[in-house]
Each structure stands twice: as structure tokens, then as C-alpha cells.
Design a protein around this motif. Structure first.
Motif, PDB file in Angstrom:
ATOM      1  N   ALA A 173      23.145   0.207 -73.396  1.00 26.35           N
ATOM      2  CA  ALA A 173      23.351  -1.125 -72.811  1.00 26.35           C
ATOM      3  C   ALA A 173      24.111  -0.952 -71.503  1.00 26.35           C
ATOM      4  N   PRO A 174      23.709  -1.613 -70.419  1.00 27.85           N
ATOM      5  CA  PRO A 174      24.406  -1.466 -69.132  1.00 27.85           C
ATOM      6  C   PRO A 174      25.877  -1.820 -69.260  1.00 27.85           C
ATOM      7  N   PHE A 175      26.733  -1.085 -68.540  1.00 26.60           N
ATOM      8  CA  PHE A 175      28.169  -1.342 -68.556  1.00 26.60           C
ATOM      9  C   PHE A 175      28.759  -0.973 -67.203  1.00 26.60           C
ATOM     10  N   TRP A 176      29.944  -1.516 -66.921  1.00 25.23           N
ATOM     11  CA  TRP A 176      30.674  -1.230 -65.684  1.00 25.23           C
ATOM     12  C   TRP A 176      31.602  -0.042 -65.901  1.00 25.23           C
ATOM     13  N   PHE A 177      31.796   0.733 -64.866  1.00 21.85           N
ATOM     14  CA  PHE A 177      32.687   1.881 -64.963  1.00 21.85           C
ATOM     15  C   PHE A 177      33.272   2.188 -63.584  1.00 21.85           C
ATOM     16  N   ALA A 178      34.359   2.956 -63.588  1.00 17.64           N
ATOM     17  CA  ALA A 178      35.012   3.423 -62.363  1.00 17.64           C
ATOM     18  C   ALA A 178      35.281   4.913 -62.494  1.00 17.64           C
ATOM     19  N   VAL A 179      35.311   5.611 -61.381  1.00 14.74           N
ATOM     20  CA  VAL A 179      35.507   7.053 -61.372  1.00 14.74           C
ATOM     21  C   VAL A 179      36.938   7.374 -60.940  1.00 14.74           C
ATOM     22  N   PRO A 180      37.537   8.471 -61.467  1.00 12.20           N
ATOM     23  CA  PRO A 180      38.907   8.817 -61.072  1.00 12.20           C
ATOM     24  C   PRO A 180      38.996   9.525 -59.728  1.00 12.20           C
ATOM     25  N   SER A 181      37.882  10.035 -59.224  1.00 13.07           N
ATOM     26  CA  SER A 181      37.877  10.760 -57.953  1.00 13.07           C
ATOM     27  C   SER A 181      36.502  10.585 -57.309  1.00 13.07           C
ATOM     28  N   PRO A 182      36.389  10.790 -55.976  1.00 14.09           N
ATOM     29  CA  PRO A 182      35.085  10.641 -55.316  1.00 14.09           C
ATOM     30  C   PRO A 182      34.039  11.599 -55.898  1.00 14.09           C
ATOM     31  N   ARG A 183      32.858  11.074 -56.182  1.00 13.85           N
ATOM     32  CA  ARG A 183      31.795  11.880 -56.770  1.00 13.85           C
ATOM     33  C   ARG A 183      30.458  11.502 -56.144  1.00 13.85           C
ATOM     34  N   PRO A 184      29.595  12.506 -55.857  1.00 18.62           N
ATOM     35  CA  PRO A 184      28.308  12.222 -55.207  1.00 18.62           C
ATOM     36  C   PRO A 184      27.319  11.606 -56.181  1.00 18.62           C
ATOM     37  N   LEU A 185      26.380  10.872 -55.623  1.00 16.16           N
ATOM     38  CA  LEU A 185      25.315  10.229 -56.391  1.00 16.16           C
ATOM     39  C   LEU A 185      23.985  10.842 -55.968  1.00 16.16           C
ATOM     40  N   ALA A 186      23.355  11.587 -56.877  1.00 16.25           N
ATOM     41  CA  ALA A 186      22.105  12.280 -56.585  1.00 16.25           C
ATOM     42  C   ALA A 186      20.929  11.303 -56.648  1.00 16.25           C
ATOM     43  N   PRO A 187      19.788  11.649 -56.000  1.00 16.17           N
ATOM     44  CA  PRO A 187      18.600  10.781 -56.079  1.00 16.17           C
ATOM     45  C   PRO A 187      18.172  10.571 -57.521  1.00 16.17           C
ATOM     46  N   LYS A 188      17.631   9.391 -57.791  1.00 19.21           N
ATOM     47  CA  LYS A 188      17.251   9.037 -59.151  1.00 19.21           C
ATOM     48  C   LYS A 188      16.084   9.877 -59.645  1.00 19.21           C
ATOM     49  N   ASP A 189      15.119  10.200 -58.756  1.00 19.02           N
ATOM     50  CA  ASP A 189      13.937  10.968 -59.161  1.00 19.02           C
ATOM     51  C   ASP A 189      14.078  12.456 -58.905  1.00 19.02           C
ATOM     52  N   ASN A 190      15.169  12.883 -58.281  1.00 16.09           N
ATOM     53  CA  ASN A 190      15.367  14.295 -57.981  1.00 16.09           C
ATOM     54  C   ASN A 190      16.859  14.610 -58.048  1.00 16.09           C
ATOM     55  N   PRO A 191      17.381  14.886 -59.245  1.00 17.28           N
ATOM     56  CA  PRO A 191      18.822  15.081 -59.395  1.00 17.28           C
ATOM     57  C   PRO A 191      19.393  16.236 -58.594  1.00 17.28           C
ATOM     58  N   VAL A 192      18.552  17.154 -58.113  1.00 19.18           N
ATOM     59  CA  VAL A 192      19.058  18.298 -57.347  1.00 19.18           C
ATOM     60  C   VAL A 192      18.910  18.073 -55.848  1.00 19.18           C
TER      61      VAL A 192
END
Length: 306
Positions: free
Chosen positions: A243-262
Motif C-alpha cells: 500500500a502506498p505510504f509516505w517516507f523520509a530519508v535520513p541522508s541524501p540518496r539518489p533515485l535511479a530510473p524506474k525501468d533501469n535501476p543501474v
């Protein structure tokens, strides 16, 4: 200056410092005197009086300096996480100053002038209460989850752009079929006769079967078979009970492409901002930014769920 880096504990520290500053101007000592010999006698003195030195620098100014050091460390953000002065960070110095000011205030309330008509005023007690809040918020801020929560968030009012489709709407699962749409025969059509792929019998630009001057189903030349397309890279199957939920990260983190995680990152998640997790792939999450961009967050350790 990054206001999003401030937490609820930092707000408590700032509020206690403001009360402490106000308390320094209120009566610290009060004298109740009546009679002919009390003419011209000062009935109260605040912490700024020279006769009460060193109450002002060791209690009030030390507590205000502690709050200033803690807030300066927060305003500098992650860049000052490892910056130290004489072996300690600025917020660590602030915690030490706050505890020292509270300790001095306790001893000051137990000493000083004594007599039936002499006592501590409202400024002394308000300063003591302010230091309790200041020292408690400063020491417990990095430990208590309620105090570590961001003070300012970018949490939107809707789950994500476009919202969730409601069952029963046209074109959505659960909606009743409409005559003339693909997969639904028009009135008078043989239900065992399937329409040509991509055509909507009876729709705009597509004549119904049996119309005059139009070829029948046996006169249509078969189209060339489509060329196979390369299969995309296999992705982990989404969790069935997610189920969708809200979240926060403790430090900056990159977001990879949805169709190509690498692939190259499509964005970055920063602390102090709430993001929506729309899908789970194993231990990774598919997160959505404020502009609607979606990507894969591979590192989910330490995230805070909303």
C-alpha cells in the motif's frame, strides 16, 4: 540556511531561548517591605542588575548561547556534520552549555539572600523552567523520534499527481462495458465474430460489419506479423499486499530510473522532505518526487515512514 533541516526539537530549543531572554528582564529577587523605613527601597531586581552578578552570564546568557550553537549547526545542514571545534561539534557544545546553565540555575535558586520578606521572583522561576525545556530538548532531540521529525515538510495534499482511479469510472477496472468499444459488440453484431485488431466496429471511422460498399471479414488481407521487440530487463515483482505510504530519508540518496535501476540518477531524495512510495520491488522502493518523476530507491535503510 536550510529551514527544512530544522526539527521539532530545534523549535523547542528556540522557544525556550526566547522565554529565557524574556525572563532575564523580569524580577529575579523581590522584597516585600512595609513601614516608614522602607521608603526608597528597591523592591525587585532583574538578572541585569550588577548586584546579582554573575547570575546573568552563568545562567541566562549561557543558555541563550547554547540554543544559538545548536541552531547554527542545524542551519548549516549535512555539510557541517563532521565540522568540529576543539573536538566537539557546535550542537554538542550547545548541549553542554545548556546542561551547565541548568545546573547553575538550580544552585542559584537554593542560595542568595534569605529573610521573611525576600525571595526569588517570577524571572528566576521562568528562567529555571526555560532551562529545563532547553536542556531536555537539546539532549533528547537526536534520540526521541517525535523530536527528530522535520518541522517543515513538503507533503502534498493529494497522494500523487492524477490521484487514484476510482472503480466504476469509464476506462477503469470495474466500469461497465460500453457498446461500440473494443471488446464489446455493437447491437446486431454476431458475438462470435471478433473485430479486427485495433478497430472499433461502429466507432468513428470504422463502419459496422455488413455496411454497403464495405469489405466483409473474409475479404480483409491479413496484415504482416509485427516484428518482435526486445524484452526489457526483468524487474522484481511488486509486493502483492503493498500500500502506498509516505517516507523520509535520513541522508541524501539518489533515485535511479524506474525501468533501469543501474542507469544515471533521475533525481535525489533529501532529508526534511516527504516522498511517496508507490511500489515495492524486493528491498527497493519506487518513489515519486514532487514533480511527478518516479524512480527506484535502492538504499532504504533508516527511512522514516509517515
Amino acid at each position: 540556511m536550510n529551514l527544512r533541516a530544522l526539527t521539532r526539537g530545534d523549535a523547542a530549543v528556540a522557544g525556550a531561548a526566547v522565554l529565557l531572554f524574556i525572563a532575564s528582564f523580569l524580577p529575579y529577587w523581590t522584597v516585600s517591605c512595609a513601614g516608614a523605613y522602607c521608603a526608597g527601597l528597591n523592591t525587585s531586581q532583574n538578572a541585569w542588575s550588577t548586584e546579582l552578578f554573575p547570575i546573568l552570564p552563568s545562567v541566562y546568557l549561557l543558555g541563550i548561547a547554547a540554543a544559538a550553537l545548536i541552531l547554527v549547526q542545524r542551519f548549516q545542514g549535512p555539510a557541517a556534520a563532521n565540522r568540529q571545534v576543539l573536538g566537539l561539534r557546535l550542537d554538542q557544545w550547545g548541549i553542554a552549555f545548556a546542561i551547565a546553565a541548568l545546573w547553575t540555575s538550580i544552585w542559584a535558586l537554593g542560595g542568595g539572600f534569605s529573610g521573611p520578606n525576600v525571595g526569588h521572583g517570577f524571572g528566576a522561576w521562568l528562567g529555571f523552567i526555560s532551562l529545563i525545556v532547553l536542556a531536555g530538548a537539546a539532549a533528547a532531540g537526536p534520540l526521541v523520534p517525535a523530536l527528530k521529525a522535520p518541522l517543515v515538510t513538503d507533503r502534498p495534499a493529494v497522494p500523487y499527481q492524477g490521484g487514484y482511479p476510482m472503480p466504476g469510472q469509464p476506462g477503469q477496472p470495474g466500469a461497465p462495458g460500453q457498446p461500440g468499444q473494443y471488446g464489446y459488440p455493437v447491437p446486431g453484431q454476431d458475438p462470435n465474430q471478433a473485430p479486427a485488431y485495433g478497430a472499433q466496429p461502429g466507432g468513428y471511422g470504422y463502419p459496422a460489419p455488413g455496411a454497403p460498399g464495405q469489405p466483409g471479414p473474409h475479404d480483409i488481407t491479413p496484415a504482416a506479423a509485427p516484428q518482435p521487440t526486445p524484452a526489457p530487463a526483468p524487474q522484481p515483482a511488486p509486493a502483492a499486499d503493498f500500500a502506498p505510504f509516505w517516507f523520509a530519508v535520513p541522508s541524501p540518496r539518489p533515485l535511479a530510473p524506474k525501468d533501469n535501476p543501474v542507469g544515471a540518477p533521475v533525481g535525489e531524495l533529501v532529508p526534511g522532505t516527504w516522498y511517496l512510495a508507490v511500489e515495492q520491488r524486493g528491498t527497493a522502493l519506487v518513489a515519486q518526487l514532487q514533480d511527478g518523476t518516479q524512480g527506484v530507491l535502492a538504499d532504504t535503510t533508516g527511512i522514516q515512514r509517515g
